[in-house]
Design a protein around this motif. Structure first.
Motif, PDB file in Angstrom:
ATOM      1  N   SER A  49       9.477  65.184 140.650  1.00 44.65           N
ATOM      2  CA  SER A  49      10.152  65.693 141.637  1.00 44.65           C
ATOM      3  C   SER A  49      11.207  64.412 142.377  1.00 44.65           C
ATOM      4  O   SER A  49      12.152  63.365 143.163  1.00 44.65           O
ATOM      5  CB  SER A  49       9.722  65.708 142.650  1.00 44.65           C
ATOM      6  N   ALA A  50       9.915  62.588 142.596  1.00 41.42           N
ATOM      7  CA  ALA A  50      10.280  61.576 143.087  1.00 41.42           C
ATOM      8  C   ALA A  50      11.575  61.261 141.972  1.00 41.42           C
ATOM      9  O   ALA A  50      12.530  59.994 142.215  1.00 41.42           O
ATOM     10  CB  ALA A  50       9.255  60.828 143.594  1.00 41.42           C
ATOM     11  N   THR A  51      11.208  60.895 141.232  1.00 37.11           N
ATOM     12  CA  THR A  51      11.767  60.304 140.005  1.00 37.11           C
ATOM     13  C   THR A  51      13.464  60.895 139.803  1.00 37.11           C
ATOM     14  O   THR A  51      14.587  59.683 139.470  1.00 37.11           O
ATOM     15  CB  THR A  51      11.350  60.325 138.678  1.00 37.11           C
ATOM     16  N   GLY A  77      15.352  59.386 142.509  1.00 35.65           N
ATOM     17  CA  GLY A  77      15.842  57.751 142.677  1.00 35.65           C
ATOM     18  C   GLY A  77      14.750  57.084 141.903  1.00 35.65           C
ATOM     19  O   GLY A  77      13.552  57.568 142.023  1.00 35.65           O
ATOM     20  N   LEU A  78      15.319  56.153 142.325  1.00 35.72           N
ATOM     21  CA  LEU A  78      14.120  55.068 141.623  1.00 35.72           C
ATOM     22  C   LEU A  78      13.554  54.517 143.123  1.00 35.72           C
ATOM     23  O   LEU A  78      12.162  54.259 142.493  1.00 35.72           O
ATOM     24  CB  LEU A  78      15.010  53.510 141.005  1.00 35.72           C
ATOM     25  N   VAL A  79      14.083  54.364 144.239  1.00 32.58           N
ATOM     26  CA  VAL A  79      13.141  54.063 145.283  1.00 32.58           C
ATOM     27  C   VAL A  79      11.784  55.268 145.535  1.00 32.58           C
ATOM     28  O   VAL A  79      11.054  54.562 145.498  1.00 32.58           O
ATOM     29  CB  VAL A  79      14.460  53.894 146.680  1.00 32.58           C
ATOM     30  N   GLU A  80      12.578  56.161 145.612  1.00 40.35           N
ATOM     31  CA  GLU A  80      11.541  57.214 145.347  1.00 40.35           C
ATOM     32  C   GLU A  80      10.554  57.373 144.804  1.00 40.35           C
ATOM     33  O   GLU A  80       9.072  57.293 145.217  1.00 40.35           O
ATOM     34  CB  GLU A  80      12.538  58.523 146.008  1.00 40.35           C
ATOM     35  N   ALA A  81      10.237  57.251 143.743  1.00 38.16           N
ATOM     36  CA  ALA A  81       9.874  56.963 142.828  1.00 38.16           C
ATOM     37  C   ALA A  81       8.629  55.665 142.713  1.00 38.16           C
ATOM     38  O   ALA A  81       7.203  56.304 142.395  1.00 38.16           O
ATOM     39  CB  ALA A  81      10.322  57.259 141.616  1.00 38.16           C
ATOM     40  N   TRP A 141       9.507  63.235 132.981  1.00 39.30           N
ATOM     41  CA  TRP A 141       8.074  63.914 132.469  1.00 39.30           C
ATOM     42  C   TRP A 141       7.560  62.400 132.078  1.00 39.30           C
ATOM     43  O   TRP A 141       6.288  62.165 132.006  1.00 39.30           O
ATOM     44  CB  TRP A 141       7.326  64.883 132.066  1.00 39.30           C
ATOM     45  N   VAL A 142       8.348  62.268 130.947  1.00 39.80           N
ATOM     46  CA  VAL A 142       7.675  61.002 130.253  1.00 39.80           C
ATOM     47  C   VAL A 142       7.658  59.403 130.719  1.00 39.80           C
ATOM     48  O   VAL A 142       6.487  59.453 130.273  1.00 39.80           O
ATOM     49  CB  VAL A 142       8.618  60.978 128.585  1.00 39.80           C
TER      50      VAL A 142
END
Length: 559
Positions: free
Chosen positions: A470-472, A475-479, A97-98
């Motif tokens: 949720s994306a974070t 993983g990095l790519v999803e975020a 969240w941060v």
């Protein structure tokens, strides 16, 4: 006089940083104060000393050294409090969240930086550039601009003098106001903010493709036959029954070789309920397993079972004996033998992936199994990431930004027609029925998720943050994929031609340009536009409130 040669009176600064008394000076070398003392009478200062005039507000004049313009105007408590708030958020809600909150703040700040840089480049005077609104936490001054952070992180803003006809501007600075600039310069400043979002999206997509050439469904000749292994195995799935584990490499299904995970998914989707032989490799050893492919409901199949939604997977039905999870055909035969009867159904919830139970479900119109279910094996893939290369990543970044923009614009009509479907259903009475109010309420909540697809749903900033979290965590790519999409959406949103959005200011500037001819500059009366602006703000607040309530009660889920 102070040490630097300035009078203590010279530190009476106005909001734009200039001396109040300094601005009283005329171009002839004499100040108004001097002329007033010479021109037939006493000055106001003189009258005040003699008591001839009514008392006025007194200004405390310090005789200490002048404060340099670069000095910070806040203490250390503000930054410490802000840092403590972020730590508390990470401690109680999770550090994802941060990360998401900071990313959103930086994204909005860069939007304002776009306006700021364009305004400075075109010679306009910018007095403030702040993150947040409300009470000031920390700030400093450089030149004629004050930079800083305020307490409510609900956005950011840049203040340019003379944005409209209502702004009071010192006549000496009118030439540097926004309204005095040429039409191209004003348009450049206005579109620089939304344009910054597209620049961010372009940079993010380029970085992602340099990491993984399969991101954004992008494919290259190399990625068409990339090696992949199993990343996860779902509980209570065909893959779990076959004994598959993360890291296994699937080779074939019923003798049909597999090239990509997408190819495997298409093959399995048409085999729901069928017995198959799966070949896989583990630790260099090839193995086989016989298993029945699972089933999950389509929207059409779920419509015939009140209490279930699309992508639910049925595990068991009370009173129905089956070897493992029942097939849809077995369920249909069972329902025909007990028309109208209420049943308890155990299933895997499509929203959470966890086992759940619907008590008192009603089976109504059951359709052909080929339309009611699709095959479900229960695995996800882990690809060996490969860079798309510098040239391909750069070219594909522009193409992807353009195609995503077109796709989003194409969904706008559906967002207006379907974006709020079911948004107010939770306000009404829960449907009464034999199953009781508690079960009915649960069925209605699940029905919200099974209605119009969330891809057309209007979501709040809280919903965006939840997607980012949720994306974070994935993983990095999803975020980064979510970050790019959010920037494109924000860029398009700010271009909507309604005040107070950037697109609304651009529409006003364009109208003024059309009405200006014959060397006469036409300016819109900003006071007449205030009711429209207030109405748009009220509408946006109403939409945001409804979307926020729905995001809390019925969390968004894109699958």
């Amino acid at each position: 006089m102070s040490d630097d040669g300035s009078s203590p009176l010279g530190r009476l600064e106005s909001d734009d940083g200039s001396s109040r008394l300094g601005r009283l000076e005329s171009g002839g070398g004499s100040s108004r104060l001097e002329r007033r003392e010479r021109g037939g009478g006493s000055s106001r200062l003189g009258r005040r000393e003699r008591g001839d005039d009514q008392p006025r507000r007194l200004v405390s004049l310090s005789t200490g050294p002048p404060r340099p313009p670069e000095e910070s105007r806040s203490g250390w408590l503000g930054p410490v409090g802000l840092a403590a708030g972020l730590v508390a958020l990470g401690w109680f809600a999770g550090w994802s969240w941060v990360i998401v909150v900071c990313a959103l703040v930086v994204m909005v700040f860069l939007h304002e930086m776009g306006h700021f840089m364009a305004a400075r480049w075109t010679g306009m005077k910018v007095t403030e550039l702040f993150i947040g609104f409300g009470p000031r936490i920390w700030s400093f001054r450089r030149g004629e601009t004050t930079y800083g952070v305020k307490g409510l992180w609900l956005g950011a803003y840049v203040r340019i003098i003379g944005m409209n006809s209502l702004d009071e501007v010192d006549p000496a600075e009118e030439s540097r106001s926004f309204r005095s600039q040429s039409y191209p310069r004003r348009m450049l400043v206005l579109v620089a903010g939304p344009g910054m979002h597209f620049v961010i999206a372009l940079a993010v997509i380029f970085a992602v493709l340099m990491i993984d050439d399969r991101a954004f469904n992008h494919t290259t000749a190399a990625s068409e036959h990339q090696d992949w292994t199993l990343a996860t195995v779902s509980a209570d799935s065909a893959a779990a029954q076959a004994g598959l584990q993360p890291g296994d490499e699937l080779l074939s299904v019923n003798g049909a070789g597999l090239s990509t995970f997408e190819h495997f998914g298409l093959l399995v989707s048409g085999l729901g309920g069928e017995e198959v032989t799966v070949a896989y490799r583990r630790d260099g050893v090839e193995r086989t397993a016989a298993v029945r492919i699972g089933e999950r409901l389509t929207a059409e199949g779920a419509a015939g079972i009140v209490g279930l939604i699309a992508n639910d997977r049925i595990l068991a039905v009370e009173g129905l004996d089956s070897d493992g999870p029942p097939t849809y055909q077995e369920l249909a035969d069972f329902a025909r033998s007990r028309p109208g009867r209420l049943v308890n159904i155990a299933f895997i919830d499509a929203r959470t992936g966890e086992p759940s139970l619907v008590e008192g479900a009603v089976m109504t119109e059951l359709v052909d199994p080929g339309r009611a279910v699709t095959g479900f094996f229960g695995v996800s893939a882990r690809y060996q990431r490969r860079s798309a290369g510098l040239a391909d990543s750069l070219g594909s970044s522009f193409r992807l930004v353009a195609s995503i923009t077109v796709d989003i614009v194409g969904t706008i009509p559906r967002a207006f027609t379907d974006g709020f479907n079911g948004a107010f259903d939770w306000l009404g009475d829960s449907p009464a029925g034999p199953a009781g109010p508690d079960t009915a309420r649960e069925l209605e909540t699940r029905r919200l998720d099974g209605g119009i697809g969330d891809e057309y749903r209007v979501i709040s900033i809280y919903g965006v943050a939840r997607l980012g979290v949720s994306a974070t965590e994935s993983g990095l790519v999803e975020a980064l994929e979510v970050l790019a999409l959010v920037n494109i959406v924000l860029g398009l949103f700010n271009l909507i031609p309604l005040l107070p959005l950037d697109g609304g200011h651009a529409a006003v500037a364009t109208y003024e340009r059309i009405r200006s001819f014959g060397g006469r500059q036409y300016r819109v009366d900003a006071a007449k536009l205030l009711p429209v602006t207030y109405a748009v703000v009220a509408l946006l607040l109403a939409i945001t409130s409804v979307a926020l309530m729905r995001d809390i009660i019925d969390p968004v889920n894109f699958g």
